[in-house]
Scaffold this motif. Structure first.
Motif, short mmCIF file in Angstrom:
data_model
loop_
_atom_site.label_atom_id
_atom_site.label_comp_id
_atom_site.label_asym_id
_atom_site.label_seq_id
_atom_site.Cartn_x
_atom_site.Cartn_y
_atom_site.Cartn_z
N PRO A 14 0.78 -1.22 0.00
CA PRO A 14 0.00 0.00 0.00
C PRO A 14 0.82 1.28 0.00
O PRO A 14 0.41 2.28 -0.54
CB PRO A 14 -0.83 -0.11 1.29
CG PRO A 14 -0.05 -1.04 2.15
CD PRO A 14 0.64 -2.00 1.23
N THR A 15 1.98 1.29 0.63
CA THR A 15 2.79 2.50 0.72
C THR A 15 4.17 2.12 1.17
O THR A 15 4.37 1.06 1.76
CB THR A 15 2.20 3.50 1.73
OG1 THR A 15 3.08 4.63 1.83
CG2 THR A 15 2.05 2.90 3.10
N GLN A 16 5.14 2.97 0.85
CA GLN A 16 6.50 2.73 1.30
C GLN A 16 6.80 3.49 2.59
O GLN A 16 7.92 3.47 3.08
CB GLN A 16 7.48 3.13 0.20
CG GLN A 16 7.39 2.24 -1.03
CD GLN A 16 7.62 0.77 -0.71
OE1 GLN A 16 8.64 0.42 -0.12
NE2 GLN A 16 6.69 -0.08 -1.08
N LEU A 17 5.81 4.17 3.13
CA LEU A 17 5.99 4.85 4.41
C LEU A 17 6.12 3.82 5.53
O LEU A 17 5.38 2.84 5.56
CB LEU A 17 4.80 5.75 4.72
CG LEU A 17 4.73 7.11 4.05
CD1 LEU A 17 3.41 7.79 4.42
CD2 LEU A 17 5.90 7.98 4.47
N PRO A 18 7.06 4.01 6.46
CA PRO A 18 7.08 3.15 7.64
C PRO A 18 5.76 3.24 8.39
O PRO A 18 5.12 4.29 8.42
CB PRO A 18 8.24 3.72 8.48
CG PRO A 18 9.09 4.46 7.50
CD PRO A 18 8.14 5.00 6.48
#
Length: 306
Positions: A129-133
């Motif tokens: 869904p996202t590469q954000l931690p």
């Protein structure tokens, strides 16, 4: 009625920062083929987190200013088995319905952001869904909820404790004095959140004994909460759940009414999480019910707790 206090210097900031571990939202190992799982039955492969939720205004307050959110599901196929869970507790403050609004806003904004950013793309497209931690997403939950409270219920405030569970990983974001506990099947209980209260700070600094803190007239005063002028810095943690049988989220109406041993005994002695959650509410009311009470009991699948 809980009160807000001016922000104090956070001498324990190092404690929270040490737990911040950058990780992708869905750990790679949880999505890879697990040879151990291939030998499990179909029933165990689809096991999700079993959850029970309960609330009560208590015996003193007329209105319930607590709010909660609970979502548990599982994605399983030939390649992986991934139980997912999002659990949130918020305890509002401010009076005149404002505390109720603040807690609802905090839960709504946090749940929406987590589902949109972390889970929805995975459920719809089976992609990352996202590469954000995850910790960054959970920190954004606090900041966006804080701003929404300033817009919708200025002058109010709320605690906010969030637990995101992915397979055997637990990620938490916490502000205030609601709590997240880990519980072993043996009955050992461990709080993994720190109360952002004036009295707890005095305890940490050695200015109060535990006995003095229990009856201190300012024990409900918070120095960190959503809705204050300064955006709160949440405590972020990541842990594995391999050694635990249950996770518990609750407001201070529960832990302030019962001892930790009493709480752990209820959770570990009752097989059904829903029955356990309701029993905790009943016991807290039996101890006086001085505040609103909220409990979310999560039983972990295939636990190896000792």
């Amino acid at each position: 009625m809980r009160k807000l206090f001016r922000r104090l210097p956070d001498r324990n900031k190092k404690w929270a920062a040490a737990e911040e571990v950058p990780t992708l939202p869905i750990p790679k190992e949880a999505l890879e083929k697990d040879t151990e799982l291939q030998d499990q039955s179909a029933e165990s492969l689809t096991a999700a987190f079993l959850v029970g939720c309960a609330q009560s205004p208590g015996k003193v307050r007329e209105q319930n200013e607590d709010a909660l959110f609970s979502l548990s599901t599982v994605i399983a196929n030939d390649n992986y088995h991934l139980p997912l869970g999002v659990f949130i507790v918020a305890d509002g403050m401010g009076g005149h319905n404002q505390g109720e609004v603040a807690s609802k806003v905090a839960v709504r904004v946090s749940a929406r952001l987590i589902l949109q950013v972390l889970f929805l793309p995975l459920l719809v497209a089976q992609t990352q869904p996202t590469q954000l931690p995850i910790q960054d997403v959970l920190k954004n939950c606090v900041l966006e909820a804080h701003q929404a409270i300033l817009n919708e219920a200025p002058g109010s405030g709320t605690t906010l404790s969030i637990a995101v569970m992915l397979y055997n990983n637990l990620y938490t974001s916490h502000v205030g004095d609601s709590r997240v506990y880990l519980i072993r099947s043996t009955g050992r209980l461990k709080a993994i959140t720190r109360d952002h209260s004036l009295v707890n700070r005095m305890l940490e600094l050695g200015k109060l004994t535990p006995e003095e803190a229990e009856h201190h007239p300012q024990r409900n005063v918070l120095y960190r909460a959503l809705g204050q002028k300064t955006p709160p810095e949440p405590e972020l943690r990541r842990m594995t759940l391999e050694d635990y049988s249950h996770v518990l989220l609750c407001s201070d109406g529960l832990w302030g009414s019962m001892t930790e041993d009493e709480i752990a005994k209820v959770v570990t002695s009752i097989d059904s999480p829903q029955t356990a959650a309701q029993k905790l509410i009943e016991e807290a009311n039996a101890h006086g019910g001085q505040d609103n009470i909220t409990s979310i009991v999560i039983k972990l699948p295939r636990n190896t707790s000792a």
